[in-house]
Each structure stands twice: as structure tokens, then as C-alpha cells.
Motif scaffolding. Structure first.
Motif, PDB file in Angstrom:
ATOM      1  N   GLU A  61      -6.888  -2.414  -0.325  1.00  0.00           N
ATOM      2  CA  GLU A  61      -6.495  -1.645  -1.500  1.00  0.00           C
ATOM      3  C   GLU A  61      -5.009  -1.846  -1.797  1.00  0.00           C
ATOM      4  OE1 GLU A  61      -9.475   2.197  -1.145  1.00  0.00           O
ATOM      5  OE2 GLU A  61      -7.735   2.065   0.162  1.00  0.00           O
ATOM      6  N   ALA A  62      -4.188  -1.816  -0.754  1.00  0.00           N
ATOM      7  CA  ALA A  62      -2.756  -2.037  -0.949  1.00  0.00           C
ATOM      8  C   ALA A  62      -2.485  -3.411  -1.548  1.00  0.00           C
ATOM      9  CB  ALA A  62      -2.018  -1.890   0.384  1.00  0.00           C
ATOM     10  N   ASP A  63      -3.253  -4.411  -1.132  1.00  0.00           N
ATOM     11  CA  ASP A  63      -3.083  -5.759  -1.677  1.00  0.00           C
ATOM     12  C   ASP A  63      -3.396  -5.793  -3.167  1.00  0.00           C
ATOM     13  OD1 ASP A  63      -2.386  -6.656   0.835  1.00  0.00           O
ATOM     14  OD2 ASP A  63      -4.357  -7.507   1.296  1.00  0.00           O
ATOM     15  N   SER A  64      -4.462  -5.109  -3.572  1.00  0.00           N
ATOM     16  CA  SER A  64      -4.807  -5.083  -4.996  1.00  0.00           C
ATOM     17  C   SER A  64      -3.727  -4.377  -5.809  1.00  0.00           C
ATOM     18  CB  SER A  64      -6.158  -4.392  -5.199  1.00  0.00           C
ATOM     19  OG  SER A  64      -7.214  -5.184  -4.711  1.00  0.00           O
ATOM     20  N   VAL A  65      -3.240  -3.250  -5.295  1.00  0.00           N
ATOM     21  CA  VAL A  65      -2.150  -2.543  -5.969  1.00  0.00           C
ATOM     22  C   VAL A  65      -0.928  -3.450  -6.064  1.00  0.00           C
ATOM     23  CG1 VAL A  65      -0.497  -0.652  -5.729  1.00  0.00           C
ATOM     24  CG2 VAL A  65      -2.941  -0.228  -5.363  1.00  0.00           C
ATOM     25  N   ALA A  66      -0.579  -4.101  -4.958  1.00  0.00           N
ATOM     26  CA  ALA A  66       0.626  -4.936  -4.926  1.00  0.00           C
ATOM     27  C   ALA A  66       0.522  -6.119  -5.878  1.00  0.00           C
ATOM     28  CB  ALA A  66       0.869  -5.430  -3.504  1.00  0.00           C
ATOM     29  N   ARG A  67      -0.675  -6.692  -6.017  1.00  0.00           N
ATOM     30  CA  ARG A  67      -0.819  -7.812  -6.955  1.00  0.00           C
ATOM     31  C   ARG A  67      -0.558  -7.348  -8.379  1.00  0.00           C
ATOM     32  NH1 ARG A  67      -5.621  -9.115  -4.542  1.00  0.00           N
ATOM     33  NH2 ARG A  67      -6.733  -8.962  -6.526  1.00  0.00           N
ATOM     34  N   GLY A  68      -0.930  -6.116  -8.694  1.00  0.00           N
ATOM     35  CA  GLY A  68      -0.601  -5.590 -10.006  1.00  0.00           C
ATOM     36  C   GLY A  68       0.887  -5.362 -10.169  1.00  0.00           C
ATOM     37  N   LEU A  69       1.525  -4.800  -9.141  1.00  0.00           N
ATOM     38  CA  LEU A  69       2.944  -4.500  -9.225  1.00  0.00           C
ATOM     39  C   LEU A  69       3.802  -5.749  -9.328  1.00  0.00           C
ATOM     40  CD1 LEU A  69       3.189  -1.726  -6.491  1.00  0.00           C
ATOM     41  CD2 LEU A  69       3.257  -1.393  -8.957  1.00  0.00           C
ATOM     42  N   THR A  70       3.376  -6.842  -8.692  1.00  0.00           N
ATOM     43  CA  THR A  70       4.225  -8.023  -8.636  1.00  0.00           C
ATOM     44  C   THR A  70       4.008  -8.964  -9.799  1.00  0.00           C
ATOM     45  OG1 THR A  70       2.606  -9.124  -7.207  1.00  0.00           O
ATOM     46  CG2 THR A  70       4.420  -7.981  -6.126  1.00  0.00           C
ATOM     47  N   LEU A  71       3.046  -8.707 -10.682  1.00  0.00           N
ATOM     48  CA  LEU A  71       2.891  -9.572 -11.844  1.00  0.00           C
ATOM     49  C   LEU A  71       4.128  -9.453 -12.719  1.00  0.00           C
ATOM     50  CD1 LEU A  71      -0.839  -8.941 -12.760  1.00  0.00           C
ATOM     51  CD2 LEU A  71       0.142 -11.011 -11.805  1.00  0.00           C
ATOM     52  N   GLY A  72       4.890 -10.517 -12.835  1.00  0.00           N
ATOM     53  CA  GLY A  72       6.117 -10.496 -13.600  1.00  0.00           C
ATOM     54  C   GLY A  72       7.273  -9.861 -12.857  1.00  0.00           C
ATOM     55  N   GLY A  73       7.080  -9.464 -11.607  1.00  0.00           N
ATOM     56  CA  GLY A  73       8.130  -8.819 -10.828  1.00  0.00           C
ATOM     57  C   GLY A  73       8.665  -9.717  -9.737  1.00  0.00           C
ATOM     58  N   PRO A  74       9.670  -9.243  -8.983  1.00  0.00           N
ATOM     59  CA  PRO A  74      10.379 -10.093  -8.044  1.00  0.00           C
ATOM     60  C   PRO A  74       9.804 -10.154  -6.644  1.00  0.00           C
ATOM     61  CG  PRO A  74      11.487  -7.994  -8.227  1.00  0.00           C
ATOM     62  CD  PRO A  74      10.329  -7.950  -9.188  1.00  0.00           C
ATOM     63  N   GLY A  75       8.711  -9.493  -6.354  1.00  0.00           N
ATOM     64  CA  GLY A  75       8.151  -9.605  -5.019  1.00  0.00           C
ATOM     65  C   GLY A  75       8.330  -8.337  -4.221  1.00  0.00           C
ATOM     66  N   SER A  76       8.330  -8.465  -2.889  1.00  0.00           N
ATOM     67  CA  SER A  76       8.319  -7.286  -2.046  1.00  0.00           C
ATOM     68  C   SER A  76       8.965  -7.575  -0.710  1.00  0.00           C
ATOM     69  CB  SER A  76       6.874  -6.820  -1.823  1.00  0.00           C
ATOM     70  OG  SER A  76       6.136  -7.846  -1.189  1.00  0.00           O
ATOM     71  N   SER A  77       9.280  -6.506   0.020  1.00  0.00           N
ATOM     72  CA  SER A  77       9.771  -6.632   1.390  1.00  0.00           C
ATOM     73  C   SER A  77       9.289  -5.436   2.181  1.00  0.00           C
ATOM     74  CB  SER A  77      11.304  -6.709   1.417  1.00  0.00           C
ATOM     75  OG  SER A  77      11.860  -5.553   0.840  1.00  0.00           O
ATOM     76  N   GLU A  78       9.282  -5.544   3.485  1.00  0.00           N
ATOM     77  CA  GLU A  78       8.769  -4.487   4.345  1.00  0.00           C
ATOM     78  C   GLU A  78       9.904  -3.644   4.906  1.00  0.00           C
ATOM     79  OE1 GLU A  78       6.220  -5.802   7.433  1.00  0.00           O
ATOM     80  OE2 GLU A  78       4.686  -6.572   6.057  1.00  0.00           O
ATOM     81  N   TYR A  79       9.644  -2.342   5.037  1.00  0.00           N
ATOM     82  CA  TYR A  79      10.558  -1.419   5.679  1.00  0.00           C
ATOM     83  C   TYR A  79       9.782  -0.644   6.733  1.00  0.00           C
ATOM     84  CZ  TYR A  79      14.097  -2.307   2.142  1.00  0.00           C
ATOM     85  OH  TYR A  79      15.028  -2.917   1.341  1.00  0.00           O
ATOM     86  N   PRO A  80      10.254  -0.649   7.984  1.00  0.00           N
ATOM     87  CA  PRO A  80       9.545   0.103   9.031  1.00  0.00           C
ATOM     88  C   PRO A  80       9.789   1.594   8.900  1.00  0.00           C
ATOM     89  CG  PRO A  80      11.546  -0.881   9.921  1.00  0.00           C
ATOM     90  CD  PRO A  80      11.427  -1.369   8.501  1.00  0.00           C
ATOM     91  N   LEU A  81       8.789   2.371   9.299  1.00  0.00           N
ATOM     92  CA  LEU A  81       8.886   3.823   9.340  1.00  0.00           C
ATOM     93  C   LEU A  81       8.620   4.300  10.762  1.00  0.00           C
ATOM     94  CD1 LEU A  81       6.868   4.935   6.173  1.00  0.00           C
ATOM     95  CD2 LEU A  81       9.351   4.781   6.419  1.00  0.00           C
ATOM     96  N   PRO A  82       9.039   5.505  11.104  1.00  0.00           N
ATOM     97  CA  PRO A  82       8.656   6.066  12.402  1.00  0.00           C
ATOM     98  C   PRO A  82       7.143   6.111  12.548  1.00  0.00           C
ATOM     99  CG  PRO A  82      10.361   7.406  11.359  1.00  0.00           C
ATOM    100  CD  PRO A  82       9.911   6.408  10.332  1.00  0.00           C
ATOM    101  N   GLY A  83       6.680   6.019  13.775  1.00  0.00           N
ATOM    102  CA  GLY A  83       5.249   6.101  14.044  1.00  0.00           C
ATOM    103  C   GLY A  83       4.509   4.802  13.839  1.00  0.00           C
ATOM    104  N   GLY A  84       5.214   3.700  13.590  1.00  0.00           N
ATOM    105  CA  GLY A  84       4.562   2.410  13.422  1.00  0.00           C
ATOM    106  C   GLY A  84       4.094   2.109  12.019  1.00  0.00           C
ATOM    107  N   TYR A  85       4.336   3.002  11.059  1.00  0.00           N
ATOM    108  CA  TYR A  85       3.989   2.727   9.666  1.00  0.00           C
ATOM    109  C   TYR A  85       4.987   1.736   9.077  1.00  0.00           C
ATOM    110  CZ  TYR A  85       1.258   7.058  10.080  1.00  0.00           C
ATOM    111  OH  TYR A  85       0.385   8.035  10.481  1.00  0.00           O
ATOM    112  N   ARG A  86       4.563   1.072   8.007  1.00  0.00           N
ATOM    113  CA  ARG A  86       5.457   0.172   7.290  1.00  0.00           C
ATOM    114  C   ARG A  86       5.270   0.363   5.796  1.00  0.00           C
ATOM    115  NH1 ARG A  86       3.513  -3.685  11.066  1.00  0.00           N
ATOM    116  NH2 ARG A  86       2.406  -4.850   9.467  1.00  0.00           N
TER     117      ARG A  86
END
Length: 328
Positions: free
Chosen positions: A14-39
Motif C-alpha cells: 500500500e505504501a508503494d502505491s501511495v508513494a508512486r502517486g506522490l512521486t509522479l512529477g516530484g523529486p523522489g524520497s528518502s528514509e528517516y529512522p524512528l524509535p522502535g524500528g519504524y522508518r
């Protein structure tokens, strides 16, 4: 004014589908770590929409995810380990450090965000079910509240985000939400948070123990609906139910429809996301693309690929309009 949006999904597909929509015409993405192992998978939205709120022409979509890489609301895979909770990643471009937080009120959203430039949209894979979703969302909100947003070079803001979105695919009540359509919540309802009694079901409110419903700002739902209408995305605005056990029989579907008239979809995470957002005073909305009918399990009738396409298209439309200030 650019906005800070947190989008919470259950699984990486689901996140991949959302991200493909967000990145159409946009500059891409990067990861940020969160406590508890989330990103967090962070995206910077395009700087402005076209004057009518439409995005630029959409390129040919990539391959549609198949049933083995996605989930139907009545056939969710087990959540991945915490160390594998992010979707695809790439390279990102962040807004200039020290961007000023404007104070102009955006209809349906609180004031905030960075002045000028694109918005910041964080995508989080929170896990399946309301408890997992609440824990993941609360972690992201607490982290943002304490540290601010590194991509914006900012001190901790008055609220950690301007909007939280619970997003993914769902089962639809077919009279209101056919396969491939999208449901925008005007209420997020915990459908089974209560008690069975000899006289029938009692909600947690009737028991005096808390709440089972989060209302969604009407101006916000109107804005989302207007964007989807202009973009040609079939949708309905209606309550979305959160369940811990997905519906698999006609009897259960009928019971839910009687108890929650007007509900258009059921999923497993929205109420948990809404509880965490409410604790931080952040507006919340649930957006679901319909992959299957609420009722008897019929795997042959699932349309997961179609729902994932609708989810991608929905966030492509929103990322060029609702998530950024429209061009003058």
C-alpha cells in the motif's frame, strides 16, 4: 504555504502505491529512522498545482501489484518484522533549511507548514490492525513533536503534522462503494468496540467507557472530494469502519450495515490512526480504495490491482493540489 502530511498504511504494498502517486512529477524520497524500528519514507511534494488544481499529465503507470504483493481487507498477510517496515526508497531533495512556518489558514487544515516550496509528505508502514496502527502513528507523532522535521530544518512545531491520513485498500459495501472506487471518510468508526448484551450491541459510548467514532472535518472532506471529482476518480464520502476481524459472511455484513447505516467501507487500521492523531490534536482522514466486497469471502472476485491503481491515482491527484498551495 506547504503542509506536513503523515500517511499511514498497513503494509509495504500500500505504501508503494501511495508513494508512486506522490512521486509522479516530484523529486523522489528518502528514509528517516524512528524509535522502535519504524522508518518514514519522506517525499517533497511538487511546489505548486496548476491553476485548476489538476496535476501534470500522468505518465504510463508501472506494473500493477498482484495479489501476492498486496492485501485485501479480508486476507491481510502477517505484518513484516519492524526492521522491514518501509517501502521502496530513493534519493530526495529537501526544502531549504530554516524555512519559515506561515500562519495563513488553509481551508480544512490548521495553519502551519513551510512557506514556499513543496510540502513534506511522510509515508509510514504501521502494521495490520488498530493496535499496531495506533502504536506506529503515535511513535511518528511523538518523534516529530520532540524533534521537529529535519527536512524543514525547523524547531518543534506547535503540532507535529498538519494532517494524518490512514490509507490503503479496503472492503466496500457495494451499494455505496463498488470495486475500484475510493471512499473518503467523513467519520472513522470502531465497528466492534463495545459489548454484546441480551438486548443487542452496545457501543463503548453507551457503556460510558470512551468513544468509538472520530468525525472528520467537513471542509477537509469537501476539498478532497473536489480534487477527486476534477481528476475523474470515482469516490464516495461516507463513514469507514474499523474492525479487528474482517467480515467473511453475508450475515456479518448485514449486521454491520444495520448497525452503521451509510458506512461505505471496512478496514483494520483507521480508528487506531485516528486515536493517535487525536491525542496530538492533528486532523485525520481515512482514504480507502475498494478491492473487494464486504461479505462472503470470494477470492476470485477480488480486484487488488485495480484498487492499488485507484490508490495511486488518488494520491497523485492530492499531491498536486491538497498537499501544496495551488498556484495563483
Amino acid at each position: 504555504m506547504a503542509l506536513r502530511i503523515l500517511i499511514v498504511t498497513a503494509v509495504a504494498a500500500e505504501a508503494d502505491s501511495v508513494a508512486r502517486g506522490l512521486t509522479l512529477g516530484g523529486p523522489g524520497s528518502s528514509e528517516y529512522p524512528l524509535p522502535g524500528g519504524y522508518r518514514l519514507l519522506r517525499h517533497t511534494a511538487p511546489t505548486a498545482a496548476t491553476p485548476d488544481g489538476h496535476p501534470p499529465p500522468e505518465p504510463t503507470p508501472g506494473p500493477t501489484p498482484g495479489p501476492t504483493s498486496a492485501r485485501a481487507t479480508d486476507a491481510r498477510p502477517a505484518p513484516a518484522p519492524r526492521t522491514d517496515t518501509a517501502g521502496a526508497s530513493g534519493t530526495s531533495r529537501s526544502p531549504e533549511p530554516g524555512a519559515d512556518r506561515g500562519a495563513r489558514q488553509e481551508p480544512g487544515l490548521p495553519s502551519g507548514g513551510a512557506a514556499g516550496g513543496g510540502g513534506v509528505v511522510d509515508v509510514l508502514v504501521g502494521g495490520v490492525g488498530p493496535a499496531a496502527a495506533a502504536a506506529a502513528t503515535a511513535t511518528a507523532l511523538a518523534h516529530a513533536a520532540s524533534l521537529g522535521h529535519p527536512a524543514l530544518g525547523s524547531a518543534p512545531p506547535p503540532a507535529p503534522y498538519d494532517l494524518v491520513v490512514s490509507a490503503g485498500i479496503a472492503g466496500g459495501f457495494q451499494a455505496l462503494a463498488p470495486l475500484g472506487s475510493v471512499v473518503v471518510s467523513d467519520a472513522i468508526v470502531s465497528a466492534d468496540l463495545g459489548a454484546q448484551t441480551p438486548d443487542g450491541y452496545l457501543t463503548v459510548e453507551e457503556l460510558g467507557f470512551g468513544r468509538s467514532t472520530h468525525a472528520v472535518d467537513r471542509l477537509l472532506t469537501r476539498r478532497i472530494s473536489a480534487v477527486l471529482t476534477r481528476g475523474g476518480q470515482p469516490h464516495t464520502v461516507a463513514p469507514v469502519l474499523t474492525v479487528s476481524t474482517v467480515t467473511g459472511t453475508a450475515e456479518r455484513a448485514d449486521e454491520l450495515a444495520r448497525r452503521h447505516p451509510g458506512a461505505a467501507a471496512e478496514a483494520m487500521e483507521g480508528f487506531g490512526v485516528a486515536e493517535a492523531a487525536a491525542a496530538y490534536g492533528v486532523p485525520v482522514v481515512e482514504i480507502r480504495a475498494v478491492s473487494n466486497a464486504v461479505g462472503p469471502r470470494d477470492r476470485g472476485a477480488w480486484r487488488i490491482g485495480q484498487a492499488m491503481d485507484a490508490l495511486r491515482h488518488t494520491f497523485q491527484l492530492l499531491s498536486h493540489s491538497l498537499f501544496v498551495e495551488p498556484a495563483p
